[in-house]
Scaffold this active site. Sequence first.
Site, PDB file in Angstrom:
ATOM      1  N   ASP A  73       0.873  -1.168   0.000  1.00 22.27           N
ATOM      2  CA  ASP A  73       0.000   0.000   0.000  1.00 22.27           C
ATOM      3  C   ASP A  73       0.915   1.225   0.000  1.00 22.27           C
ATOM      4  O   ASP A  73       2.118   1.110   0.291  1.00 22.27           O
ATOM      5  CB  ASP A  73      -0.890  -0.039   1.244  1.00 22.27           C
ATOM      6  CG  ASP A  73      -1.866   1.117   1.286  1.00 22.27           C
ATOM      7  OD1 ASP A  73      -2.289   1.589   0.210  1.00 22.27           O
ATOM      8  OD2 ASP A  73      -2.212   1.550   2.401  1.00 22.27           O
ATOM      9  N   ASP A  75      -0.190   4.910   1.243  1.00 23.97           N
ATOM     10  CA  ASP A  75      -0.423   5.795   2.383  1.00 23.97           C
ATOM     11  C   ASP A  75      -0.212   5.065   3.704  1.00 23.97           C
ATOM     12  O   ASP A  75      -0.838   4.029   3.970  1.00 23.97           O
ATOM     13  CB  ASP A  75      -1.844   6.363   2.318  1.00 23.97           C
ATOM     14  CG  ASP A  75      -2.072   7.178   1.057  1.00 23.97           C
ATOM     15  OD1 ASP A  75      -1.242   8.055   0.776  1.00 23.97           O
ATOM     16  OD2 ASP A  75      -3.067   6.923   0.355  1.00 23.97           O
ATOM     17  N   THR A 274      -2.526   0.874  -4.424  1.00 20.60           N
ATOM     18  CA  THR A 274      -2.972   1.969  -3.569  1.00 20.60           C
ATOM     19  C   THR A 274      -4.321   2.517  -4.019  1.00 20.60           C
ATOM     20  O   THR A 274      -4.656   2.464  -5.216  1.00 20.60           O
ATOM     21  CB  THR A 274      -1.937   3.106  -3.553  1.00 20.60           C
ATOM     22  OG1 THR A 274      -2.439   4.210  -2.790  1.00 20.60           O
ATOM     23  CG2 THR A 274      -1.624   3.600  -4.965  1.00 20.60           C
ATOM     24  N   SER A 276      -5.006   5.722  -3.671  1.00 17.15           N
ATOM     25  CA  SER A 276      -4.761   7.095  -4.109  1.00 17.15           C
ATOM     26  C   SER A 276      -4.698   7.162  -5.635  1.00 17.15           C
ATOM     27  O   SER A 276      -4.252   6.211  -6.284  1.00 17.15           O
ATOM     28  CB  SER A 276      -3.453   7.622  -3.515  1.00 17.15           C
ATOM     29  OG  SER A 276      -3.564   7.771  -2.120  1.00 17.15           O
ATOM     30  N   GLN A 471      -8.038  -8.110  16.275  1.00 21.06           N
ATOM     31  CA  GLN A 471      -8.179  -8.043  14.816  1.00 21.06           C
ATOM     32  C   GLN A 471      -6.835  -8.264  14.127  1.00 21.06           C
ATOM     33  O   GLN A 471      -6.744  -8.965  13.121  1.00 21.06           O
ATOM     34  CB  GLN A 471      -8.754  -6.680  14.410  1.00 21.06           C
ATOM     35  CG  GLN A 471     -10.216  -6.495  14.760  1.00 21.06           C
ATOM     36  CD  GLN A 471     -11.114  -7.363  13.901  1.00 21.06           C
ATOM     37  OE1 GLN A 471     -11.400  -8.504  14.253  1.00 21.06           O
ATOM     38  NE2 GLN A 471     -11.561  -6.839  12.785  1.00 21.06           N
TER      39      GLN A 471
END
Length: 511
Positions: A73, A75, A274, A276, A471
């Site tokens: 990823d 960000d 990503t 973005s 989680q």
Amino acid sequence: PKMADEMYPSREPTPLTELERQNSVLGGKLESLKDMHDIPITALPPPYKRKPISRIYAVRAVDFKSVEYVGFDMDYTLAVYKSPAYEAMVYDLILTTLIKRGYEPSLRVLQYDEKYIIRGLLVDTHLGNFIKVDAYGNILLGTHGSRVLSRTELLAIYPDEAISSEYVGMTKRFRLVDTYFDVPVACLYGHLIQYYEDQAVDHTSLENVRTASMELNFELMWQDVRAATELVHRGSEMREKTLADLDKYVRKDAKLERLLTTLRQRKKRTFLLTNSHYDFSNAIMTYLLGEKWKSFFDIAIVAASKPSFFSGSAPLREVNTTTGQIVIGKKVTAFECASNAVYSGGSLKVFTDLIGGVTGARVLYCGDHIFGDILTSKKVVGWRTLFVAEELRHEVNCLEKTAGLFTHLANLEYYKAQLFQSMDAESLEPPDISNVKDAIDATVKTIDEVFNPLFGSLFRNGFSRSYFSYQMMRYADLYTHNVTNILNYPYFYQFIPESGLQVLPHERPVA
């Protein structure tokens, strides 16, 4: 040589112990194992481990040698945004949007507080409360705005003392603060509650706070904050502010280029995946890796729309890297790695088909979002996952500071257990454990305040694991504070969970 000296300091020769003799046997030929004599598990010293902040922690075994594709990823994974500067900027943009939409200009006095909200909290949007729950939904602690709720208040509001897991993040009432982008949003919501309650004329209702100029419902206030947040994320101002001062908002890491280079040198294929869009991704990656950033990836996909990428069927399109626009009318039938092409959208099915069906344990994906990056990629396709939690740096430092307190807590728990040791079904009177319980509560509170003044550790409360920790342990195979920690391991390494043998409670005497 310097590193070797640090790892293996010189020492005076000592007589060969049984353990050292066995180590020499293990380092020899395989057939010499017949000469090995086991010693008790408790006598085995701990194996060598890297410094806590440099480590990748294993939840499940991962054989790095079998990994063919390593994905990232962008960000908060490759591009780590500087805290608290970045969150403060987002906070201010959301607040400005709220004021433009009718909230009082006097709210300008509000400022982002990095010591307030942590990830993993539940927001009770009906009552304006923040709740920290454990792995099973049991309520550990809570606040109303920024005012800490007593145990008596929590019991009155939540008689079951728990939030069912089916409600966690799945209903409009209980929303989960699970991403870094959620933190300034929740912080502003809590500050608004505190602001209006401090000025309230009528304190008689928890659900409606009456001010001199308006009446606000906590649920409607949350909807207003979320709507303002959506406008900020859809608009261009947040991206423009980020790109206008990259040194202020984005952390540059020289090890990133080395990581991507050595991965490919070791015959691992790398990909960027990503959400973005291209213009922003291109600017950020250029800042981090230079104009030729695309050459560090075999595949680069922007605007992926995770988590729907893993279950949807969106078409994959090529991006014109000169204009930033989608190339219309060209069907993508292969990833053009040599041309440094960039792609937009797509789905897991298309991606898997184009890389020749490689899936499961042969793909390792690194991301910071439990639901968007880790959960779906694990459940849908079985990729191996590396969860990046920037907070781990702070957590490790706090663990070192509180080591003595955890020892004291363990002793208190042991003493409490001893008070029940001679009791069975015939016992009629319980022992008085009030002083021990008070001491345990006080110790847990002291520990928590080191991590965060209001909510304690991201991963636990005393000996109880938090929901966030649950989680992470459920869906991540590996976790670390920075993706460049991969450099601290050989690419044929086998990551094994800390305990080695997965011990159940009834097995501890054996272990």
